[in-house]
Write a protein that holds these residues in place. Structure first.
Motif, PDB file in Angstrom:
ATOM      1  N   TYR A  40       0.840  -1.196   0.000  1.00 52.34           N
ATOM      2  CA  TYR A  40       0.000   0.000   0.000  1.00 52.34           C
ATOM      3  C   TYR A  40       0.877   1.249   0.000  1.00 52.34           C
ATOM      4  N   PRO A  41       0.362   2.354  -0.519  1.00 52.73           N
ATOM      5  CA  PRO A  41       1.143   3.611  -0.516  1.00 52.73           C
ATOM      6  C   PRO A  41       1.448   4.058   0.919  1.00 52.73           C
ATOM      7  N   ASP A  42       2.486   4.838   1.071  1.00 48.47           N
ATOM      8  CA  ASP A  42       2.896   5.323   2.388  1.00 48.47           C
ATOM      9  C   ASP A  42       1.854   6.244   3.008  1.00 48.47           C
ATOM     10  N   SER A  43       1.044   6.887   2.169  1.00 49.19           N
ATOM     11  CA  SER A  43       0.040   7.812   2.702  1.00 49.19           C
ATOM     12  C   SER A  43      -1.015   7.098   3.549  1.00 49.19           C
ATOM     13  N   VAL A  44      -1.153   5.793   3.339  1.00 45.22           N
ATOM     14  CA  VAL A  44      -2.144   5.035   4.122  1.00 45.22           C
ATOM     15  C   VAL A  44      -1.715   4.945   5.570  1.00 45.22           C
ATOM     16  N   PHE A  45      -0.410   5.006   5.854  1.00 36.52           N
ATOM     17  CA  PHE A  45       0.092   4.817   7.217  1.00 36.52           C
ATOM     18  C   PHE A  45       0.406   6.150   7.918  1.00 36.52           C
ATOM     19  N   LYS A  46      -0.076   7.257   7.363  1.00 37.78           N
ATOM     20  CA  LYS A  46       0.214   8.563   7.947  1.00 37.78           C
ATOM     21  C   LYS A  46      -1.086   9.265   8.336  1.00 37.78           C
ATOM     22  N   VAL A  47      -0.992  10.085   9.382  1.00 34.61           N
ATOM     23  CA  VAL A  47      -2.119  10.905   9.815  1.00 34.61           C
ATOM     24  C   VAL A  47      -2.080  12.212   9.037  1.00 34.61           C
ATOM     25  N   ALA A  48      -3.196  12.576   8.426  1.00 32.44           N
ATOM     26  CA  ALA A  48      -3.291  13.809   7.635  1.00 32.44           C
ATOM     27  C   ALA A  48      -4.643  14.444   7.887  1.00 32.44           C
ATOM     28  N   ASP A  49      -4.727  15.728   7.623  1.00 27.93           N
ATOM     29  CA  ASP A  49      -5.993  16.430   7.801  1.00 27.93           C
ATOM     30  C   ASP A  49      -7.025  15.894   6.820  1.00 27.93           C
ATOM     31  N   PRO A  50      -8.231  15.572   7.304  1.00 28.15           N
ATOM     32  CA  PRO A  50      -9.269  15.074   6.375  1.00 28.15           C
ATOM     33  C   PRO A  50      -9.631  16.134   5.340  1.00 28.15           C
ATOM     34  N   ILE A  51      -9.766  15.710   4.109  1.00 28.58           N
ATOM     35  CA  ILE A  51     -10.129  16.609   3.020  1.00 28.58           C
ATOM     36  C   ILE A  51     -11.650  16.674   2.949  1.00 28.58           C
ATOM     37  N   PRO A  52     -12.244  17.862   3.034  1.00 34.85           N
ATOM     38  CA  PRO A  52     -13.711  17.947   2.981  1.00 34.85           C
ATOM     39  C   PRO A  52     -14.231  17.588   1.596  1.00 34.85           C
ATOM     40  N   LYS A 103      -7.044   7.922 -13.416  1.00 36.19           N
ATOM     41  CA  LYS A 103      -5.618   7.609 -13.347  1.00 36.19           C
ATOM     42  C   LYS A 103      -4.837   8.687 -12.602  1.00 36.19           C
ATOM     43  N   ARG A 104      -5.374   9.899 -12.563  1.00 39.39           N
ATOM     44  CA  ARG A 104      -4.668  10.982 -11.878  1.00 39.39           C
ATOM     45  C   ARG A 104      -4.989  11.045 -10.376  1.00 39.39           C
ATOM     46  N   ALA A 105      -5.874  10.207  -9.883  1.00 36.28           N
ATOM     47  CA  ALA A 105      -6.283  10.243  -8.475  1.00 36.28           C
ATOM     48  C   ALA A 105      -5.397   9.340  -7.641  1.00 36.28           C
ATOM     49  N   ASP A 106      -5.310   9.679  -6.347  1.00 37.93           N
ATOM     50  CA  ASP A 106      -4.575   8.840  -5.394  1.00 37.93           C
ATOM     51  C   ASP A 106      -5.506   7.867  -4.667  1.00 37.93           C
ATOM     52  N   ASP A 127      -4.287  -1.252 -10.159  1.00 45.14           N
ATOM     53  CA  ASP A 127      -3.084  -0.468  -9.866  1.00 45.14           C
ATOM     54  C   ASP A 127      -2.908  -0.381  -8.350  1.00 45.14           C
ATOM     55  N   PRO A 128      -1.864  -0.973  -7.763  1.00 46.07           N
ATOM     56  CA  PRO A 128      -1.718  -0.953  -6.298  1.00 46.07           C
ATOM     57  C   PRO A 128      -1.373   0.426  -5.742  1.00 46.07           C
ATOM     58  N   SER A 129      -0.960   1.356  -6.595  1.00 48.90           N
ATOM     59  CA  SER A 129      -0.617   2.687  -6.104  1.00 48.90           C
ATOM     60  C   SER A 129      -1.841   3.553  -5.861  1.00 48.90           C
ATOM     61  N   ILE A 130      -2.984   3.148  -6.363  1.00 50.80           N
ATOM     62  CA  ILE A 130      -4.236   3.891  -6.157  1.00 50.80           C
ATOM     63  C   ILE A 130      -5.083   3.105  -5.153  1.00 50.80           C
ATOM     64  N   VAL A 131      -5.445   3.740  -4.061  1.00 50.75           N
ATOM     65  CA  VAL A 131      -6.237   3.078  -3.016  1.00 50.75           C
ATOM     66  C   VAL A 131      -7.701   3.069  -3.453  1.00 50.75           C
ATOM     67  N   SER A 147     -24.583   9.454  -3.079  1.00 57.51           N
ATOM     68  CA  SER A 147     -24.170   9.712  -1.696  1.00 57.51           C
ATOM     69  C   SER A 147     -23.343   8.568  -1.110  1.00 57.51           C
ATOM     70  N   ASP A 148     -23.478   7.365  -1.646  1.00 55.66           N
ATOM     71  CA  ASP A 148     -22.716   6.235  -1.103  1.00 55.66           C
ATOM     72  C   ASP A 148     -21.215   6.401  -1.305  1.00 55.66           C
ATOM     73  N   THR A 149     -20.811   7.102  -2.357  1.00 57.26           N
ATOM     74  CA  THR A 149     -19.380   7.295  -2.619  1.00 57.26           C
ATOM     75  C   THR A 149     -18.937   8.746  -2.493  1.00 57.26           C
ATOM     76  N   HIS A 150     -19.867   9.685  -2.519  1.00 59.92           N
ATOM     77  CA  HIS A 150     -19.500  11.099  -2.489  1.00 59.92           C
ATOM     78  C   HIS A 150     -18.785  11.462  -1.185  1.00 59.92           C
ATOM     79  N   TYR A 151     -19.230  10.885  -0.058  1.00 63.15           N
ATOM     80  CA  TYR A 151     -18.636  11.191   1.248  1.00 63.15           C
ATOM     81  C   TYR A 151     -17.654  10.111   1.713  1.00 63.15           C
ATOM     82  N   LEU A 152     -17.478   9.044   0.917  1.00 65.96           N
ATOM     83  CA  LEU A 152     -16.711   7.896   1.385  1.00 65.96           C
ATOM     84  C   LEU A 152     -15.219   8.212   1.529  1.00 65.96           C
ATOM     85  N   LEU A 153     -14.676   9.050   0.677  1.00 67.72           N
ATOM     86  CA  LEU A 153     -13.255   9.392   0.796  1.00 67.72           C
ATOM     87  C   LEU A 153     -12.984  10.228   2.050  1.00 67.72           C
ATOM     88  N   HIS A 154     -13.899  11.099   2.401  1.00 68.48           N
ATOM     89  CA  HIS A 154     -13.745  11.846   3.660  1.00 68.48           C
ATOM     90  C   HIS A 154     -13.824  10.897   4.857  1.00 68.48           C
TER      91      HIS A 154
END
Length: 852
Positions: free
Chosen positions: A201-213, A239-242, A293-297, A374-381
């Motif tokens: 998994y990407p390193d960003s998965v193991f880091k604490v970051a501010d939630p993106i609204p 393809k451009r998303a993380d 693609d394993p680089s995209i979560v 709505s099932d996916t619109h808020y899921l990334l947050h």
């Protein structure tokens, strides 16, 4: 209103117009409009036209004012509605005046101006309520137009429909290989199994970051993707998303294998809703360039079935899965559903009534599209929030406390799920389409052999018909309805048709086809439901159903065989402690009873059979003792009953007259009991049954018989004397009675009884009148029996003719009949006069009549 003087001039002009309007209205109202309508039709037409225009203007003004003030507008369809809804009109006007007064006070500075409301664009839009959700729409089957048709009659293992393998470390040709699974069947391996197991998994998965609204739903829209060109354009943005969020909507009622009807995909900036019911749906495997693609979560929630549906219908495989369900599980949230997460982190109340809606509908209603988005619109947050909680709560150095790694490992295992053909074993009923789980859950049905055979036959017909017509088995015939039909055991096709529900038209139209199969199966009935469970008990029924120490030797008994109760060598509850000091051990028992539970009396039976004396202190039971020699046959004692009886009658007593009363017989028994001589009790307390009671002398027997004979003679003489006295009294009464003819001339008048009978009344002695004492108490009076005066003359006559104790047996029957009549007469008088039964004759009085 640039200056106050402008408002003043406007106010004066409006007021002048209102005053003139009111004056003209009053002048018109003072005229006789009804007369004017009659003499001038043109005036009537003009009045109606002006009235309708004024009513329309009034209604529009009220609606505008009510909308601004937030009140309800009264309905004004005609002039009469103004009078009927006048209170509603007054409410609207009052609200307008109050709001205007408040606005003037704010403008002049008399009160502080209210702060403008905060920007609500960040708040999610609430779902819109709908009156009805379409569950099963009557639409055409979209699978008929698919370029790759579903195979409902497969002949081998399911083969992945993937044709290309992006991001591969092992070529596709080497990935499509078969293996033998744990059930012994041949299956294809997961095409991306090496890549998923080796991926990171990407390193960003193991880091604490501010939630993106999330993006406001009011300023963004979801793109509808229903062409292959739109899919390729969407793929460029993905393809451009993380991180991307994915969800599916599925339908399985009007198809055998099921259909992915909709796919929702969201990034941080955009939402897409992909129509997966297009004929070219198999081309969506191009999305593997992002999904694999394993680089995209790839963020899912509860993706157990989503992994199966994606590879079955679209040929898509997910590498880099993050399932928020496992995050909730590791964090110990009070809820684990997507609705819980939406409410907790997005303050969004999801309307789950659309979860079972029919997603084949085209075009999709706006409310259903909003729910799907709505099932996916808020899921990334939500992913940002739960990822931060997992990382913050994890200790990466301790595997048991590394929550983020455990959630990712479970997600990795879920992404390795494989699709297999749906089917079942006709003999055992096991499989995704089988009946085994149903009968195991509803084992209380207790089908006999005929019912169970009928159940399996109709189940097989239902599955074959569903495959042929590409319908779900529940659409052909509901499982509960199927069980009810088999429980009723219809004797013919007509009865079978009457048991079919109206909701199963396909089954009702094929009754003849079903009945032919039923008749063929009835010639060779199989096992009953209980026999079926007993036959598979070692492999299926007891699997994981008992503790591990009991699985090795626990087995259901054979139907009709003997049942043995076995126990462990050591008690799991008491350990080595003896349950009782008296029964802490016993002698060896027969080989047939080895390792069974011994009863307390069992060792006594074994001791008697071996001819040995029973000792309280015996050795414990040995579970592995050798079988003893067959015991010698012991002559059993005959059963007997020891009771106290009466003395045997002598020969002289048997020669007496057989016509004796019951009192004589009971007296004889009592005398016999008194004269019976019992043997003395031995000192050791044991009675020897073989000993016979001592015989009495013949002289004593004759003396006892003589005394009984004398008593019987005395009773007969007394009875004869009473009968003679009764006859004499009866004859004397007949002699003293002389019949005299009735003289009508000297009889008293009936109509003028008071006037003619005054002298007779005066000659009678006056009855003493009882003085009423209001201070007396009823409880102070002595107890006395209720007189029979309330029964009337009929009861007096019955009492006079009442038989006595010295009557014969037949007279006793008459006595019982008289008592019966007295009681009914008592109840009749009670109902007529509304008195209690004691006011006429009590139960004690009736009993005394029988004894006197």
């Amino acid at each position: 209103m640039a200056a106050p003087q402008d408002f003043k001039s406007l106010q004066d002009g409006v007021q002048k117009s209102l005053v003139s309007t009111v004056k003209y209205a009053n002048r018109i109202a003072a005229e006789d409009l009804g007369f004017q309508r009659t003499v001038n039709p043109d005036a009537a037409e003009q009045l109606d036209e002006k009235s309708a225009r004024l009513l329309d203007l009034t209604a529009r003004l009220l609606q505008s004012a009510a909308r601004a003030c937030g009140v309800t507008t009264p309905a004004l369809d005609d002039a009469e509605d103004i009078d009927l809804n006048w209170q509603g009109v007054v409410d609207v006007v009052d609200s307008v005046l109050e709001k205007a007064d408040t606005a003037l006070d704010e403008y002049t500075g008399l009160i502080k101006r209210k702060e403008p409301p905060l920007d609500a664009s960040s708040k999610p839009k609430r779902t819109k309520p709908t009156g009805k959700v379409i569950r099963n729409a009557n639409v055409g089957k979209p699978q008929i137009l698919f370029e790759v048709q579903p195979d409902n009659f497969p002949t081998g293992p399911w083969k992945p429909i993937i044709t290309k393998k992006p991001h591969a470390t092992v070529p596709l040709k080497d990935s499509l290989v078969t293996f033998i699974d744990e059930d012994g069947s041949t299956q294809y391996k997961h095409p991306y199994e090496p890549e998923i197991l080796q991926g990171t998994y990407p390193d960003s998965v193991f880091k604490v970051a501010d939630p993106i609204p999330w993006q406001p739903t009011e300023t963004t829209t979801a793109k509808w993707v229903d062409t292959y060109e739109d899919v390729l354009e969407m793929l460029k943005d993905l393809k451009r998303a993380d991180e991307i969020a994915i969800d599916l909507e599925h339908h399985d009622f009007r198809t055998y294998t099921g259909l992915v009807s909709l796919m929702q995909i969201s990034t941080r900036q955009q939402d897409w809703i992909v129509d997966t019911l297009q004929p070219w749906r198999h081309k969506l495997e191009v999305l593997n360039e992002v999904f694999a693609d394993p680089s995209i979560v790839k963020v899912f929630h509860g993706a157990y079935m989503d992994m199966i549906w994606l590879q079955r219908d679209l040929g898509l495989y997910v590498n880099g899965l993050f399932d928020t369900y496992f995050a909730c599980q590791q964090l110990g949230y009070s809820g684990r559903s997507l609705a819980f997460l939406l409410s907790k982190f997005a303050d969004f109340d999801a309307d789950k009534q659309y979860q079972l809606a029919d997603w084949r509908i085209r075009p999709i209603p706006e409310e259903m599209l909003y729910y799907a988005r709505s099932d996916t619109h808020y899921l990334l947050h939500i992913y940002d929030q739960v990822r931060n909680d997992l990382v913050s709560s994890s200790n990466r150095s301790v595997p048991e406390q590394d929550l983020i790694s455990r959630a990712l490992e479970k997600s990795r295992e879920l992404s390795l799920s494989r699709h297999v053909h749906s089917g079942y074993n006709e003999e055992t009923g096991e499989g995704s389409r089988g009946w085994y789980n149903y009968v195991l859950k509803h084992s209380h049905l207790a089908y006999d052999a005929a019912q169970f055979t009928l159940f399996k036959t109709i189940w097989k017909w239902r599955d074959d018909t569903a495959r042929k017509e590409d319908e779900s088995p529940n659409f052909v015939l509901g499982t509960n309805h199927l069980a009810d039909v088999c429980r009723a055991s219809p004797p013919d096709a007509k009865a079978l048709h009457s048991l079919m529900p109206l909701t199963a038209p396909m089954a009702r139209s094929r009754i003849d086809e079903i009945w032919v199969r039923v008749l063929e199966a009835s010639h060779n009935p199989g096992l009953s439901l209980l026999q079926f469970f007993a036959s598979i008990a070692p492999d299926a029924a007891t699997r994981n159903a008992l503790p591990k120490p009991s699985r090795d030797f626990t087995k259901l008994p054979e139907i009709g065989g003997s049942i043995t109760y076995r126990s462990l060598s050591r008690s799991r509850l008491f350990g080595d402690i003896a349950i009782s000091s008296r029964w802490d051990g016993s002698q060896d028992v027969d080989e047939g009873l080895k390792i069974e539970v011994p009863f307390p009396w069992q060792r006594f039976v074994a001791s008697v059979q071996e001819g040995a004396e029973v000792d309280d202190e015996t050795s414990p039971v040995e579970l592995e003792a050798p079988p003893p020699a067959p015991p010698a046959l012991v002559e059993e004692d005959e059963e007997f009953t020891l009771k106290r009886g009466t003395k045997r009658k002598s020969d002289s007593t048997l020669d007496e007259d057989s016509e004796t009363s019951e009192e004589s017989d009971s007296g004889e028994d009592e005398e016999g009991d008194k004269q019976m001589e019992l043997a003395p009790m031995p000192a050791d307390g044991i009675i020897d049954i073989d000993e016979q009671p001592k015989k009495q002398s013949k002289a004593a027997k004759k003396q006892a018989a003589l005394e009984i004979k004398q008593k019987r003679g005395a009773r007969r003489a007394l009875k004869a004397q009473r009968q003679a006295e009764k006859e004499q009294k009866k004859m004397a009464a007949e002699k003293t009675y002389n019949a005299v003819p009735f003289d009508y001339s000297s009889a008293a008048s009936v109509m003028h009884a008071k006037r003619d009978g005054t002298a007779a009344m005066a000659s009678r002695p006056a009855k003493p009148q009882k003085v009423f004492d209001p201070y007396s108490k009823t409880g102070d009076d002595p107890l006395k029996d209720t007189p029979v005066w309330g029964l009337g003359r009929g009861c007096d006559n019955a009492a006079r003719n009442y038989p006595r104790n010295n009557d014969t047996i037949n007279d006793k029957e008459a006595k019982s009949e008289s008592i019966y009549k007295l009681r009914f007469l008592d109840e009749d008088r009670q109902r007529e006069t509304l008195f209690e039964p004691a006011a006429f004759i009590s139960g004690a009085s009736l009993l005394s009549l029988m004894e006197t």
